[in-house]
Design a protein around this motif. Structure first.
Motif, short mmCIF file in Angstrom:
data_model
loop_
_atom_site.label_atom_id
_atom_site.label_comp_id
_atom_site.label_asym_id
_atom_site.label_seq_id
_atom_site.Cartn_x
_atom_site.Cartn_y
_atom_site.Cartn_z
N GLU A 1 -10.55 -2.39 -0.02
CA GLU A 1 -10.82 -2.10 1.78
C GLU A 1 -9.57 -2.11 2.49
O GLU A 1 -9.22 -1.35 3.26
CB GLU A 1 -11.96 -3.48 2.53
CG GLU A 1 -11.68 -3.53 3.54
CD GLU A 1 -12.63 -2.39 3.99
OE1 GLU A 1 -13.27 -1.37 3.78
OE2 GLU A 1 -12.39 -2.03 5.26
N LEU A 2 -8.90 -3.51 2.51
CA LEU A 2 -7.50 -3.67 2.57
C LEU A 2 -6.24 -2.49 3.09
O LEU A 2 -5.77 -1.56 3.75
CB LEU A 2 -6.60 -4.52 2.16
CG LEU A 2 -7.61 -5.98 2.87
CD1 LEU A 2 -6.15 -6.40 2.17
CD2 LEU A 2 -7.63 -6.47 4.12
N VAL B 1 0.74 -1.15 0.11
CA VAL B 1 0.34 0.11 0.03
C VAL B 1 0.82 1.46 -0.09
O VAL B 1 1.05 2.31 -0.51
CB VAL B 1 -0.83 0.28 1.73
CG1 VAL B 1 -1.77 1.43 1.67
CG2 VAL B 1 -2.13 -1.24 0.77
N LEU B 2 2.19 1.69 0.84
CA LEU B 2 2.79 1.89 1.07
C LEU B 2 3.70 2.68 -0.23
O LEU B 2 3.56 3.90 -1.10
CB LEU B 2 3.71 2.37 1.87
CG LEU B 2 3.36 2.56 3.50
CD1 LEU B 2 4.16 1.98 4.33
CD2 LEU B 2 2.93 3.47 3.53
N ALA B 3 4.13 1.93 -1.17
CA ALA B 3 4.22 1.07 -2.77
C ALA B 3 3.39 2.04 -3.45
O ALA B 3 3.80 2.24 -4.99
CB ALA B 3 4.94 0.24 -2.61
N GLY B 4 1.80 2.01 -2.89
CA GLY B 4 1.01 2.75 -4.24
C GLY B 4 0.09 1.76 -4.38
O GLY B 4 -1.27 2.19 -5.10
N GLY B 5 0.15 0.43 -3.41
CA GLY B 5 -1.38 -0.38 -3.14
C GLY B 5 -1.81 -1.18 -4.46
O GLY B 5 -2.98 -1.86 -4.30
N ASP B 6 -0.82 -1.54 -5.44
CA ASP B 6 -0.77 -2.65 -6.80
C ASP B 6 -1.36 -4.02 -5.76
O ASP B 6 -0.37 -4.52 -5.19
CB ASP B 6 0.64 -2.08 -7.95
CG ASP B 6 1.02 -1.11 -8.60
OD1 ASP B 6 1.45 -0.89 -9.16
OD2 ASP B 6 0.17 -0.89 -8.24
N GLY B 7 -2.20 -4.25 -6.68
CA GLY B 7 -2.79 -6.51 -6.35
C GLY B 7 -3.50 -5.97 -4.82
O GLY B 7 -3.71 -6.74 -3.87
N VAL B 8 -3.59 -4.66 -3.74
CA VAL B 8 -4.40 -4.66 -2.36
C VAL B 8 -6.34 -4.33 -3.33
O VAL B 8 -6.08 -2.84 -3.66
CB VAL B 8 -3.59 -3.63 -1.91
CG1 VAL B 8 -4.17 -3.65 -0.35
CG2 VAL B 8 -1.81 -4.22 -1.78
N SER B 9 -6.48 -4.99 -2.04
CA SER B 9 -7.77 -4.17 -2.61
C SER B 9 -8.23 -3.05 -1.65
O SER B 9 -8.00 -2.45 -1.09
CB SER B 9 -9.20 -5.62 -1.42
OG SER B 9 -9.02 -5.12 0.29
N ARG C 1 -4.14 2.70 5.37
CA ARG C 1 -3.96 4.00 5.66
C ARG C 1 -4.66 4.64 6.81
O ARG C 1 -3.98 5.55 7.16
CB ARG C 1 -4.86 4.98 3.89
CG ARG C 1 -3.91 5.10 2.50
CD ARG C 1 -4.10 5.68 2.05
NE ARG C 1 -5.65 4.58 0.85
CZ ARG C 1 -5.65 4.17 -0.03
NH1 ARG C 1 -4.10 4.26 -0.64
NH2 ARG C 1 -6.75 3.46 -0.54
N ALA C 2 -5.73 4.11 7.15
CA ALA C 2 -6.06 4.93 8.45
C ALA C 2 -5.20 4.92 9.72
O ALA C 2 -4.94 5.32 10.49
CB ALA C 2 -7.75 3.67 8.17
#
Ligand code: RIB
Length: 353
Positions: free
Chosen positions: A46-47, A36-44, A52-53
């Motif tokens: 919701e996750l 996610v920190l690297a841009g979120g590729d392949g992450v749903s 980020r929260a």
């Protein structure tokens, strides 16, 4: 110069949140947080939203040092000492710094000011900063204060003493042999009633110096008078009070061996306050040489520690551990030297083992 002493509280010990804390709070893996920190590729969605929260809630900032550390780019070592005003430690730090600089490392120095809470603040801060390793002259000797640091597997080398029986590299000196040389010297000068001002006996350095004192008296067939041993807390005020107690004895010692530099200063002050003369009324030998020891009147006979070499050896041990993290634990014991001046009554100066 006035020392501004900020009271260090437990709140100061808050440790910077790590990527592990973010993953636990978002209930995802560390790998998902990284993606996610690297841009979120392949992450749903919701996750990614949960990650980020968690980042916002924890005020997490990716530790660039951790990345650099993994890439072998970190070239900083943390050093924490009990008291920067004590010339023993300033000389040790000089030895550390020169050895680290020669290997391309810089040094971050923390002065614990003899305060275990402040020491822990420095250790947690250095760890959060991602230093390559830590060199520590412990304020305390209770191992539980250092077990958490060890659990983080930050390479650690101890100087002077190792808290409890912690399994860490250690550089120290042959304390008992140094103490024996001082007491033997006083015996050879004809003293038979020799006092000891000791550090706190829960410190290995104090135990070993006291052991050397007792061994030498026993070897010479001299009695171990309990009243001749006073405790001085390794501090100037303690040395002062301990020497007053020895001078108040019905039969005061004619010579005193003092087990560290700060207590020696206090002991000398107590002798002079009584209008007594060194060495005519009380001969004295202190453990630790000091920059002004030969400027005192009379110049002070001491058991000198190789302070610069202590620091340089500790730095070399840490560098070796950085190269080979799983190498066996090393305990290096350096030799002291008896520097005979004239506070003991000899016609110094001479230096010997
Ligand atoms: O104050 C520094 C001294 O106290 C040194 O002797 C060190 O070994 C500690 O015992």
């Amino acid at each position: 110069m006035a020392r501004i002493r900020r009271n260090v509280t437990q709140d100061d010990l808050e440790i910077t949140p790590t990527i592990k804390d973010v993953a636990e709070r978002a209930r995802v893996s560390i790998a998902t947080v990284s993606r996610v920190l690297a841009g979120g590729d392949g992450v749903s969605g919701e996750l990614a939203k949960r990650v980020r929260a968690a980042v916002r809630t924890l005020n997490y900032h990716p530790n660039r040092n951790a990345r650099n550390l993994r890439a072998g780019k970190i070239r900083t070592v943390g050093v924490v000492i009990p008291n920067i005003e004590n010339p023993f430690f300033t000389s040790v730090v000089r030895g550390i710094e020169n050895a680290l600089q020669a290997a391309g490392y810089t040094l971050l120095l923390g002065d614990a000011d003899e305060d275990p809470v402040r020491e822990q603040l420095y250790l947690s801060t250095l760890r959060a900063e991602g230093v390559a390793g830590i060199i520590l002259a412990p304020v305390d000797d209770k191992p539980e204060g250092y077990e958490e640091l060890l659990s983080t597997r930050v390479p650690l080398v101890a100087i002077d003493l190792s808290p409890g029986d912690l399994s860490v590299d250690l550089v120290t000196v042959a304390n008992a042999r140094g103490a024996r040389a001082a007491v033997r010297h006083l015996i050879n000068l004809g003293h038979t009633r020799i006092g000891l001002i000791s550090g706190p006996l829960h410190f290995s350095t104090a135990q070993e110096r006291r052991a050397g004192y007792e061994q030498e008296l026993t070897a010479a067939g001299l009695p171990l008078g309990a009243d001749l041993v006073q405790l001085g807390a390794f501090r100037e005020a303690g040395g002062h009070a301990a020497m007053r107690a020895l001078l108040d004895l019905p039969e005061p010692p004619t010579a005193v061996f003092v087990a560290n530099n700060l207590m020696t200063l206090g002991a000398i002050k107590a002798i002079h306050e009584r209008g007594l003369r060194i060495p005519d009324d009380v001969a004295i030998i202190g453990f630790d040489d000091m920059p002004w020891a030969d400027s005192l009147q009379p110049p002070l006979t001491v058991v000198a520690q190789p302070t610069y070499e202590l620091g340089a050896t500790a730095a070399r041990l840490l560098l070796a551990r950085l190269r080979e993290p799983e190498r066996p634990i090393r305990r290096i014991v350096l030799e002291t030297a008896l520097v005979v001046r004239s506070s003991c009554g000899a016609k110094g100066p001479t230096t010997g083992p």
